[in-house]
Design a protein around this motif. Sequence first.
Motif, PDB file in Angstrom:
ATOM      1  N   THR A  48      -5.515  -1.129   0.264  1.00 57.47           N
ATOM      2  CA  THR A  48      -5.995  -1.884   1.230  1.00 57.47           C
ATOM      3  C   THR A  48      -7.120  -1.773   1.490  1.00 57.47           C
ATOM      4  O   THR A  48      -8.249  -0.674   1.732  1.00 57.47           O
ATOM      5  CB  THR A  48      -5.287  -1.953   2.009  1.00 57.47           C
ATOM      6  N   TYR A  67       1.946  -3.898   9.182  1.00 56.18           N
ATOM      7  CA  TYR A  67       1.801  -4.119   8.153  1.00 56.18           C
ATOM      8  C   TYR A  67       0.416  -4.012   7.555  1.00 56.18           C
ATOM      9  O   TYR A  67      -0.467  -5.571   7.922  1.00 56.18           O
ATOM     10  CB  TYR A  67       3.094  -5.060   7.355  1.00 56.18           C
ATOM     11  N   PRO A  68      -0.603  -3.415   6.328  1.00 58.25           N
ATOM     12  CA  PRO A  68      -1.835  -3.591   6.650  1.00 58.25           C
ATOM     13  C   PRO A  68      -1.844  -4.859   5.634  1.00 58.25           C
ATOM     14  O   PRO A  68      -2.018  -4.614   4.927  1.00 58.25           O
ATOM     15  CB  PRO A  68      -2.586  -2.204   5.592  1.00 58.25           C
ATOM     16  N   GLY A  69      -2.744  -5.719   6.620  1.00 60.58           N
ATOM     17  CA  GLY A  69      -3.243  -7.090   5.527  1.00 60.58           C
ATOM     18  C   GLY A  69      -2.837  -8.069   6.052  1.00 60.58           C
ATOM     19  O   GLY A  69      -2.044  -8.473   6.351  1.00 60.58           O
ATOM     20  N   GLU A  70      -2.736  -9.305   5.230  1.00 58.06           N
ATOM     21  CA  GLU A  70      -1.998 -10.994   4.908  1.00 58.06           C
ATOM     22  C   GLU A  70      -1.438 -10.774   4.528  1.00 58.06           C
ATOM     23  O   GLU A  70      -1.194 -12.166   4.300  1.00 58.06           O
ATOM     24  CB  GLU A  70      -3.401 -11.670   5.663  1.00 58.06           C
ATOM     25  N   GLN A 119      -7.724  -2.185   9.183  1.00 58.74           N
ATOM     26  CA  GLN A 119      -5.982  -1.334  10.006  1.00 58.74           C
ATOM     27  C   GLN A 119      -5.961  -0.440   9.598  1.00 58.74           C
ATOM     28  O   GLN A 119      -5.444   0.574   9.966  1.00 58.74           O
ATOM     29  CB  GLN A 119      -5.666  -2.593   9.900  1.00 58.74           C
ATOM     30  N   ALA A 120      -6.754  -0.018   8.192  1.00 61.62           N
ATOM     31  CA  ALA A 120      -6.235   0.895   7.271  1.00 61.62           C
ATOM     32  C   ALA A 120      -6.665   2.643   7.688  1.00 61.62           C
ATOM     33  O   ALA A 120      -6.665   3.507   8.121  1.00 61.62           O
ATOM     34  CB  ALA A 120      -6.066   1.170   5.791  1.00 61.62           C
ATOM     35  N   PRO A 163       1.121  -1.120   0.039  1.00 62.16           N
ATOM     36  CA  PRO A 163       0.080   0.360  -0.431  1.00 62.16           C
ATOM     37  C   PRO A 163       1.083   1.602  -0.132  1.00 62.16           C
ATOM     38  O   PRO A 163       2.140   1.053   0.507  1.00 62.16           O
ATOM     39  CB  PRO A 163      -0.567  -0.299   1.656  1.00 62.16           C
ATOM     40  N   ILE A 176       3.304  -8.921   9.227  1.00 62.36           N
ATOM     41  CA  ILE A 176       1.776  -9.611   9.540  1.00 62.36           C
ATOM     42  C   ILE A 176       2.009 -10.831   9.074  1.00 62.36           C
ATOM     43  O   ILE A 176       2.482 -11.439   8.414  1.00 62.36           O
ATOM     44  CB  ILE A 176       0.687  -9.020   8.849  1.00 62.36           C
ATOM     45  N   ASN A 233      -8.110  -3.659   3.819  1.00 65.40           N
ATOM     46  CA  ASN A 233      -7.788  -3.783   5.527  1.00 65.40           C
ATOM     47  C   ASN A 233      -8.566  -2.766   6.275  1.00 65.40           C
ATOM     48  O   ASN A 233      -8.649  -1.337   6.294  1.00 65.40           O
ATOM     49  CB  ASN A 233      -6.814  -4.207   5.690  1.00 65.40           C
ATOM     50  N   TYR A 235      -4.358   6.453   2.692  1.00 66.48           N
ATOM     51  CA  TYR A 235      -4.539   4.658   2.352  1.00 66.48           C
ATOM     52  C   TYR A 235      -4.903   4.471   1.212  1.00 66.48           C
ATOM     53  O   TYR A 235      -5.795   3.900   1.359  1.00 66.48           O
ATOM     54  CB  TYR A 235      -4.796   4.917   4.221  1.00 66.48           C
TER      55      TYR A 235
END
Lengths: 496, 496
Positions: free
Chosen positions: A161, B436-439, A165-166, A128, B410, A163, A158
Amino acid sequence: MVRAAVCGTEGRQFESALVYQKMAKEKKIKPSKETPSGFIDRKEKELLIRDFVISNIKEVMIKYGFQYLETPSFEYTDSIGKFLPDKDRPGEGVFSFKDENKWLSLRYDLTAPLARYVAKNYNEIPKPFKRYQLGTVWRNEKPGPGRFREFLQFDADYVGTKNPQADAELCILLAETLSKCGLDKNEFIIRVSNRKCFFGLLDFLEIKNENQRIAAVRAVDKYERIGIEGVKSLLGKGRTDKSGDFTKGAELNKKQIDGIVAYIKENSLYDEERENFKGSARFAPLAVWDDLSPLYSEGIRELGGFFGLTELSEYKDQIVYSPTLVRGIEYYTGTTFEANLLFKVKNQKGKEIEFGSVGGGGRYDNLINRFGNLDVPCTGVSFGLDRLVFALMQKKDFKIKSVKPVVICIFDQKNIENYFGILNKLRSSNISSEIYPGEGKLKKQMEYANKIQSPCVIFYGDDEIKKGEVKLRNLKTGEELSIKIENLVNEIRKII
Amino acid sequence: MVRAAVCGTEGRQFESALVYQKMAKEKKIKPSKETPSGFIDRKEKELLIRDFVISNIKEVMIKYGFQYLETPSFEYTDSIGKFLPDKDRPGEGVFSFKDENKWLSLRYDLTAPLARYVAKNYNEIPKPFKRYQLGTVWRNEKPGPGRFREFLQFDADYVGTKNPQADAELCILLAETLSKCGLDKNEFIIRVSNRKCFFGLLDFLEIKNENQRIAAVRAVDKYERIGIEGVKSLLGKGRTDKSGDFTKGAELNKKQIDGIVAYIKENSLYDEERENFKGSARFAPLAVWDDLSPLYSEGIRELGGFFGLTELSEYKDQIVYSPTLVRGIEYYTGTTFEANLLFKVKNQKGKEIEFGSVGGGGRYDNLINRFGNLDVPCTGVSFGLDRLVFALMQKKDFKIKSVKPVVICIFDQKNIENYFGILNKLRSSNISSEIYPGEGKLKKQMEYANKIQSPCVIFYGDDEIKKGEVKLRNLKTGEELSIKIENLVNEIRKII
């Protein structure tokens, strides 16, 4: 002919400007001293606080791993599209020019230009991609008290992504920034919702027409400003505001309007009577609204993921669930959020005012897709700098030091070399200072020093020069001391 | 009808923009990903250096006793007048809009808006009034390599005094700022002249027509860029540049042209063959030019007063007399000055380029008078920020640290609480960091960390969590260490 080809500006428009200027010259009309409507001059106190806020935001941006970027003021009109809250105004609320064969517009936010930047540089950027940007934006809207046509925004986005989380990161960043700028934790909340929930409600109410859905979003977005009756009008036929301007409504039917109004009444964090937000609210959606439609449930699921993350942060009590938050901008697709102050803000006349948010944003997963077949989900936050500064200026415990120069008075131009000697000494010790320019009488020089709030003035006449000392007058206390040149810097440091 | 009345934008113009947008939508034309011609995106390295420069300039401004002010981007077109170097282009080189019945223009500099501000607030401001301002300005000119249609300026102006001390103060301030930004004293000069000298020469040559006088100023102003032959053409019938564009000349007669050319050849500090400025020059006007006309002598007298003061400063060797400096802007009336670099600047292809000045200004005693019967003499300096930043980026010994985040990788979403624990620990120690955003797979996460030039990554898998430690990989050396959580902050500080 050559010149017209060179510059490619729209001839007609500029010719009119020239004709006007010529007329003004011939009639000897004096030029206007005023700023155009919706634009203002800003003075030192506000600007110093703004610099303080900007430098704090930048520090947080760096700490959170965002990259610095700047896009230009102008974009091709088609690049930035038309996603403003007040879509139904002429010219879409933007300032536009014709340049050769293409239209240019001044950006109305920093998000649409970011989407253009990402589309252009997609292969080069990290994925990202986290960027921050500071910049002026312009809205060609109807000006009003405290409502300007240009303002400064600070954005973090961001990119790339889905996710949650962002989204969580941006809300935590928003909270940390407000905190770093001087707000206590009990002075603000960040209200969070998800566009899918509201659109899920509209699905349930069988509101399918795209224009009606956006009009409904914009109506509900105005709830805290215009109250439930205002929202009802905007969901129906339309509303005439205090100034007599009419805004067309969403033209929903009664059942649909009642459904939305019930949703607001049962879910809003806003207390219409007290004109204030209720305290914090944990994420606990009311069961009765729980399975309105598949889209609604998806929104609730996303919010669950989001709040699971913000719970892990220092700002878990500040980031709260607010089902009626919708945000007026068309491009949002998921989580949306907005920072509101919990203290009352007063205008210059001391009257409490409806203040709006000091920052907000949300997820916009489809904006970059306009440029081609790029599937790039995004989420972003935008700080309303001018509002934040205005609010901070009202806090009693918030002070920014404004440095004013020591003034070296002029007695006789023949001694200018001596005055420069003192000046060089002070400035090389990093003391703000200046020689009064000119040969004005001492009274005029003192008036000047008082007017600029100088901390002290220096008298260095023939007698003092002979003795190797100066007279230093403290303008706060009126005290006057004779001081040896070699002690001057230390004595001044005691005063400033 | 109501809406048109509300907003007051020029209907026709916006309707065309709308028609265009609608056409684009119907034809499914993808929006452009490009910036409009003459506008660019700016990236981190340049922006960080620019922030550094701006904060240094602000410090000097405060030390010299200037006040912070900001005027809006837009002014009424008649307020800011038309004083640009390229007056002979369509639309006077500005971006203008019609707003209700008045024309608005984006400011083309910060001086004309200051004049408007002073006229508006004359009774309230201190006298003299010293202000600084930072802001974007726009010129609707023909774009070219390195020639943009928007740029950032930083100005300081001294309002309300004819005293040469004010002009001297600005040149000393200009020198100190360049020095503070990282230029050595042998890397720049500030060339100084006086508009009265050049106009005095024109008096002597019997050039009385106002348009011819201004055209002659503009021709000579371009000397370093276009050489003596180019100047000759512009003093005569006109000149066609490399791109084929024609600029009309001053249409002087041969004797007049020869007079000006002789003046340049005998007085210029510029070495046309070496394309460089000669070293410093003390103020010592050639006797042969000394009594051309009363106006010329007045200019020389003013310069004498000016140099008497700059001699008293630390930058006396950098502030030099340069008789052929004229500055292209129409409103100057007395002392003019310009900062030039003495090292060669290269473009992105490594080719040396004609670079122009990094700052300049002068005295404009009649600008405020346009607004009424206010006799307010002024002098000002303007920094060309983008150019200064560009030049600093080329200096080998000039470095700005760009902070990049530590990346927490992650492994498993179920451990997200642990990752947040590490993140909170680092951020509360003010270490730039992110999860880090995501998997994404570890390979993708490492690609990301390398792409953003992260100093190190943190691995915190099930095993490490059990042991209460993390694996820390230094991305510069490739070294990997197991570190107890309590030592993590210290270990990272050794790397970043």
